[in-house]
Design an enzyme around this catalytic site. Structure first.
Site, mmCIF file in Angstrom:
data_model
loop_
_atom_site.group_PDB
_atom_site.id
_atom_site.type_symbol
_atom_site.label_atom_id
_atom_site.label_comp_id
_atom_site.label_asym_id
_atom_site.label_seq_id
_atom_site.Cartn_x
_atom_site.Cartn_y
_atom_site.Cartn_z
ATOM 1 N N SER A 534 35.022 41.787 43.220
ATOM 2 C CA SER A 534 34.260 40.682 43.832
ATOM 3 C C SER A 534 34.322 40.757 45.348
ATOM 4 C CB SER A 534 34.805 39.319 43.367
ATOM 5 O OG SER A 534 34.829 39.249 41.969
ATOM 6 N N ALA A 720 33.297 33.456 53.613
ATOM 7 C CA ALA A 720 32.820 33.629 52.237
ATOM 8 C C ALA A 720 33.750 34.558 51.469
ATOM 9 C CB ALA A 720 31.401 34.195 52.243
ATOM 10 N N GLU A 725 33.473 38.138 39.665
ATOM 11 C CA GLU A 725 34.331 38.230 38.486
ATOM 12 C C GLU A 725 34.900 36.897 38.005
ATOM 13 O OE1 GLU A 725 36.356 41.132 40.829
ATOM 14 O OE2 GLU A 725 36.431 42.529 39.161
#
Lengths: 771, 334, 164
Positions: A534, A720, A725
């Protein structure tokens, strides 16, 4: 331009240099900063291509003279090849190349094997490959290859592999590597101190990724240049691994991935198919397209490792955890692949505050396909057990399951001792998901009738999502003021193109339409890491922002000369250069850039390391309500609420899609997905999309997403973090806990198939007795 | 898929003549191609390798008409499952058949698959479907499912093979006492669906009694009392697009509170759609009640013995049958 | 026609005739992707288990992996490449973009073709009918809710176009 410093370390293996780069000390966008592009929904930039059928995937490449490859695979789970004759295949119509152990260069593959070997260790292991003018001719040629096998004894389950006198998958035995042991405090003492101890065993299945686009690609070895259009999450990893395997320098290998039809972790390394396609192309002197068929995809290109976990939790009467002990066995398959490790232990060590923790994780070889990362590898399997065990503990203590978790909250990553960058991330997830679901006022389970409803909760953490260094992005500004962002990362269907474009647009003050992303090509962009963990938004987003900041400075310098004002008075908004305090003098950006054309402004950004003193993690929690039919074993998911800390949300549309998509896979993992192997034959019985069930549209329940959406200012300059996932991690245990709530029966083996539910009901005497 | 020739005969007799002497083994022979949804998967998996496919979709003697007449409802063999599902007359008079067709497979497959082919489809048993496994049904010695992964397999041990018949419409049609019209070299014959299907046995390792050179021309549902109602229930491993783990078709007529006529068929429990005569005997003439349905459900599964992994199908089949009967008689479910 | 040999067939795809030579065993999806280079139709399972290869044949959605090319002579075939008018996407395609009805995009052609067939036959479907129309299309990314939303918004957009 990126600045760096170098850390030199001398160790037993020689000198190690660590390059520590700087993004330029950018302050992160503040929590209340008004952002005009970031944080707003935009449709995917590649949407038009994808809905018109014009998006080009690896299997869509059509080159002059292109051949098609097929692979002959072992029908035995373990055998010695005693004879191999490819002469008839070589002479078959349309065949241009045949590759096997007879003519392939010696190339080591996996951690234990070779590209082609005289021993095969799973049904589907590569024996030979053919390139022919059509797929049909290639298939015909495979049938002409004569192979004599001497079948050998094999093992297909963890239990069988660990049995005394078990057949050995490799000569070294059936334990893959050393068991990984972690311990802090005194776990046994912690268990003794506990008022309540939960001691249970759980099993998770082997799940198959089943990305709709199979592994494979189109290779063209032209002279001393290899171009590989590959279905991959990591163009640079594939370049490195393929170049090394085939003996080409890296600058002679170009890996391209325009679009990808799903990876879910299984495409973060180079696979044999990449090398075989390349070598077939070299032999044939023509481009070769080699895409795995669905069966091969499910046999050889990775899976989520099945696990058996014994979990012991100790707690005081007030719910305080005194010990967490997990003994984990996982099946690695016949070989160990690279890429993200399946760290089943991880969540046991970090999710809850506990001074005494021990995890022991043993990987076991079996004669079946190799495991590889699958969307939150390890954490999905670990959470499936731990989060049921926590629910069992909550029941034993008669404490609300959410409250129990709140009482064991950790603001620190306990294995490293570092505080989290957003310590309230998990707590906010608890708050928002319970509110969105109405947890406090949730319906109580009915204890009569055949349709029983229940609710369940599960939390998760995830080691990924924070991104990491290094990773690079360049930005070029065209003469008309439009911008091209160039990076070696790849959009694997997650929305990377769009999210990165938003970062650039925000920083440059440009509308999104004026940004183009060039990515997925080692021949174009600078190095970027694998799209896994991710990580992509959090890794490349800050690099893009750093480049954009630099480019903006340059543009404003030019504009300052044009407008004869100091650059500090200038800003860019919506494609216009504004002069502070003098709105009349605003000029379009293109007016500035045209003045210097054909000179081009360009900037480079990099991703600096994560903070040294903090741990970047992602968190979330889910609530689910199910209805269980006690006569038919049907589980209906009535509704599901979810909340996740992924830092600042760059594009709510993309995040929502990741969330519902991850949960849908989680529902598959919870209820229906399971590779079935006949242990006598060593054959996978459902290496297809008929008997390996994945959720359909009818299986996807209404999902309420209550985002946390708090910028993680300490994580990186964009605030961010990733969301690819995490949504999958808590789904299965939340459902299992809800099923328990509904029918009062613990099902500790996933998936909760109709077969398991009805068997459990029968064993508990609730359903009809099994005759 | 291996190479084959493709023929488009001008008449059905010509097609049947091509079938003469056709083997039913792995290689060679001639196969008929209509919807192709089962045939091509068998060929893709290399379970069969015919030398020739004969297209029968465009023959004048075969059609997809669904017609009601004095002899009942006649359905042309080429009618697709989608046509059955969508036909207004079937929906109103034989909703059980429309439901069964509509619960089968997917919209795309229902648009392609013909009723004739649906009745003739081979089992989905994962041993049968794996070309590496030479199971009994494919001419081998052993049914590997018996001692293996048999969670999807038969409850009734009536054949060396424990695969289950995969068709949904066949179960509904069995409950509707449907008949099958077959055409061979010497003309046509009509047989009951119950005798069209038969568990495989030595000397006939397939699920039907149809001769190798016969073609299904039509399926006929004999006329029945206007008050008869039917229902089809299907349990799957996911919410859609799966073969039945167990399915139940029941057709029933009440007269003055008593069950005057009843017909019950089960799917997913045997190598052929299963006619639950024992359940019918319990039900006919009786007054409907939850207790009666429970006894009927027990009777329906008389003689059913579970394999190692399919025991869950017993309570599942009974529950579905109880619910079907309750639904048809307006009784509460519990 | 030589046994096992190539034979001519004319495929009518998106309104154009394509005379090609194929082996009888060539499936429609392979003919589209290889002989016609219409690669928008995806091949995933080749066994009718996923829906990625869905095309419309004579008005109905079908799996092109289970059709033989030689068997498609004279049938009107529509593929994903046939939906846009020039550079203008169809309302359904627009709705897929606007609703984020996909992630990786590999199932998208099939999803769109299934819904296109539905909307041609039933311009005002319920959400249930929309979902039912794509039960035969696996989306491994799990975009189902947005796929249904796209179908709904396309139906609404088409209704507005009708009125206008």
């Amino acid at each position: 331009m990126p600045a760096f410093r170098i850390k030199r370390q001398e160790g037993d293996d020689g000198v190690a240099l660590q390059l520590i780069e700087s993004e330029g000390d950018l302050p992160p966008w503040g929590p209340n900063e008004a952002l005009s592009v970031v944080g707003h929904p935009y449709p995917r930039l590649e949407g038009r291509e994808k809905v018109s059928g014009r998006a080009i995937y690896a299997s869509d490449i059509r080159l002059p003279g292109q051949l098609y490859g097929k692979v002959l695979r072992s029908p035995y789970p373990r055998a010695r090849i005693t004879r191999l004759d490819v002469s008839r295949a070589e002479a078959a119509p349309g065949v241009h190349a045949v590759l096997s152990m007879l003519n392939a260069p010696p190339i080591g593959w996996y951690q234990e094997g070779q590209l082609f070997e005289s021993t095969v260790r799973l049904v589907g292991d590569e024996v030979a490959a053919v390139a022919a003018e059509s797929e049909e001719q290639a298939e015909d040629a495979l049938r002409l290859i004569e192979v004599a096998y001497e079948p050998l004894p094999f093992v297909t389950t963890i239990a069988a592999a660990l049995a005394p006198d078990a057949p050995k998958v490799h000569e070294s035995g059936n334990i893959a590597g050393e068991p990984v042991i972690y311990e802090r405090g005194d776990p046994e003492a912690g268990l003794r101190q506990a008022d309540v101890v939960i001691d249970e065993r759980y099993e998770t299945p082997c799940a198959l990724h089943n990305a709709l686009e199979a592994h494979g690609g189109t290779a063209f070895w032209d002279g001393d240049q290899l171009t590989l259009w590959d279905s991959t999450q990591a163009v640079f990893v594939v370049r490195e691994e393929v170049a090394r395997a085939v003996g080409l320098p890296e600058h002679r290998v170009r890996v391209i991935k325009h679009h990808m039809g799903g990876g879910f972790g299984a495409k973060q390394i180079a696979w044999k198919v990449d090398v075989i396609a390349s070598l077939l192309s070299k032999l044939a002197g023509r481009p070769v397209q080699l895409i795995l068929d669905r069966e091969a995809e499910n046999l050889v290109s990775g899976n989520r490792n099945p696990t058996r976990q014994r979990v012991r939790l100790g707690a005081r009467r007030d719910g305080t955890l005194t010990a967490i002990v997990a003994e984990i066995a996982q099946a690695a398959g016949a070989y160990r692949t690279g890429g993200e490790a399946s760290d089943v232990s991880g969540t046991y060590q970090s999710l809850y505050r506990c001074p005494n923790v021990r995890t022991e994780q043993t990987a076991v070889y079996i004669n079946a396909g190799p495991a590889v990362a699958f969307r939150a590898p390890g954490f999905v399997e670990g959470a499936a057990a731990l989060e049921q065990a926590m629910d069992e503990l909550a029941r034993a203590l008669e404490i609300d399951p959410v409250e129990l978790r709140r009482r064991n909250y950790s603001e620190v990553d306990q294995p490293s001792g570092k505080p989290y960058t957003l310590p309230e991330g998990l707590r906010l997830s608890y708050d928002r998901v319970t509110e969105a679901f109405g947890w406090q006022d949730r319906p109580r389970p009915s204890s009569s009738g055949t349709k029983r409803r229940g609710t369940g909760f599960a939390a998760h953490d995830w080691v990924g999502g924070g991104g990491h260094d290094p990773g690079y992005a360049w930005i070029e500004m065209n003469a008309d003021g439009t911008v091209e962002v160039i990076t070696g990362t790849q959009d694997i269907g997650t929305g990377t193109r769009t999210g990165l474009a938003q970062i650039a647009a925000e920083e440059l003050g440009l509308p999104l339409e004026q940004i183009t992303l060039r990515l997925g090509d080692t021949g174009v962009g600078p190095y970027s890491p694998v799209s896994s963990g991710s990580a992509t938004q959090a890794t490349i987003g800050p690099a893009v922002r750093a480049a954009a900041v630099d480019l903006k400075r340059q543009v404003l310098d030019v504009a300052a000369a044009l407008l004869e004002v100091s650059a500090v008075r200038l800003s860019i908004e919506d494609g216009k250069v504004l002069v502070d305090g003098d709105p009349e003098r605003a000029v379009a950006l293109s007016e500035v850039t045209e003045k210097i054309a054909p000179h081009m402004l360009q900037a480079r950004g990099c991703r600096a390391p994560n903070p040294e003193d903090k741990a970047v993690r992602t968190f979330g929690a889910q609530c689910v309500e199910v209805e269980v039919d006690t006569e038919t074993g049907t589980i209906d998911i009535l509704r599901l609420a979810t909340s996740h800390d992924c830092g600042r949300i760059v594009n709510p549309t993309m995040v929502d899609s990741q969330v519902i998509g991850g949960i849908t896979q989680g529902i598959g993992f919870a209820l229906m997905e399971e590779r079935v192997v006949d242990d006598r034959l060593g054959i996978v019985l459902n290496a297809n999309l008929e008997d390996y069930y994945v959720p359909t549209v009818a299986d996807a329940p209404p999902i309420a997403h209550a985002p946390v959406d708090v910028p993680d200012l300490a994580a990186n300059s964009t605030g961010a973090k990733g969301i690819g996932e995490p949504p999958l991690i808590p789904t299965a245990p939340a459902i299992a806990n809800a099923v328990y709530d509904a029918i009062g029966i613990r099902i500790r083996e996933y998936p909760l198939s109709r077969q398991r539910v009805l068997a459990a009901l029968a064993a508990a005497g609730q359903g009809e007795a099994r005759s | 898929m291996r190479a084959f020739a493709y023929a488009s005969p001008r008449s059905l007799d010509e097609a049947i003549a091509l079938l003469d002497g056709a083997g039913d083994g792995h290689a060679g022979g001639t196969r008929l191609l209509a919807g192709g949804t089962d045939l091509l998967t068998l060929m893709q998996a290399d379970l069969i390798a015919p030398e020739r496919l004969v297209d029968i979709k465009r023959l004048a003697e075969l059609d997809d008409r669904i017609e009601d007449g004095a002899e009942g409802l006649t359905i042309g063999a080429l009618a697709t499952l989608a046509e059955l599902e969508e036909d207004p007359f079937v929906q109103s008079r034989y909703p059980i058949l429309a439901e069964a067709a509509g619960l089968a497979a997917t919209p795309q497959l229902r648009n392609m698959a013909t009723l004739g082919g649906n009745l003739l489809q081979r089992p989905r048993c994962w041993y049968f479907r794996d070309s590496r496994v030479h199971c009994w049904l494919k001419g081998g010695d052993l049914c590997y499912a018996r001692g293996g992964e048999n969670q999807h397999h038969a409850l009734f041990d009536v054949s060396p093979c424990v695969a289950v018949h995969p068709s949904d419409p066949a179960v509904a049609l069995l409950a509707l006492d449907a008949r099958v019209r077959l055409r061979g070299p010497s003309g046509e014959r009509e047989i009951s669906l119950g005798s069209f299907f038969a568990p495989p046995e030595d000397g006939r390792r397939k699920e039907t009694t149809q001769a190798d050179n016969e073609v299904i021309v039509a399926v006929r549902i004999p006329p029945r009392h206007a008050d008869a109602r039917g229902v089809y229930l299907k349990a799957m491993e996911r919410k859609a697009w799966a073969f039945a783990l167990v399915s139940v078709a029941a057709v029933l007529r009440l007269e003055a509170g008593r069950i005057a006529e009843v017909s019950v068929a089960l799917g997913g429990v045997a190598p052929a759609p299963w006619h639950a005569r024992d359940a019918e005997q319990v039900l006919v003439g009786a007054e409907s009640s939850a207790d009666l349905f429970a006894r009927a459900a027990d009777a329906a599964l008389t003689g059913a013995g579970a394999l190692a992994k399919n025991g869950y199908k017993l309570p599942l089949a009974k529950a579905l049958l109880r619910r079907a009967l309750a639904d048809l008689t307006g009784q509460p479910v519990d | 026609m030589a046994a096992n040999g190539f034979q001519p067939v004319t495929l009518t795809v998106n309104g154009s005739d394509y005379p090609i030579m194929v082996e009888p065993r060539r499936t429609l999806v392979d003919a589209l992707r290889h002989d016609l280079a219409l690669t928008g139709t995806k091949k995933v399972c080749a066994m009718g288990d996923c829906g990625a290869c869905t095309v419309i044949v004579d008005g109905r959605a079908m799996y092109s992996c289970l059709l033989l090319a030689v068997d498609c002579a004279g049938r009107a075939i529509t593929t994903i490449e046939g939906l846009a008018h020039g550079n203008n996407l169809s309302p359904l395609q627009e709705a897929f973009v606007a609703s984020d009805g996909f992630q990786c995009g590999f199932c998208t052609s099939g999803q769109i073709m299934s819904l296109h067939a539905l909307l041609q036959a039933h311009p005002h479907p319920s959400d249930e009918e929309i979902a039912r129309a794509v039960t035969g299309n696996i989306c491994r990314c799990g975009a189902y809710a947005n796929i249904v939303k796209a179908g709904r918004e396309a139906a609404e957009a088409m209704a507005r176009q009708q009125e206008a």
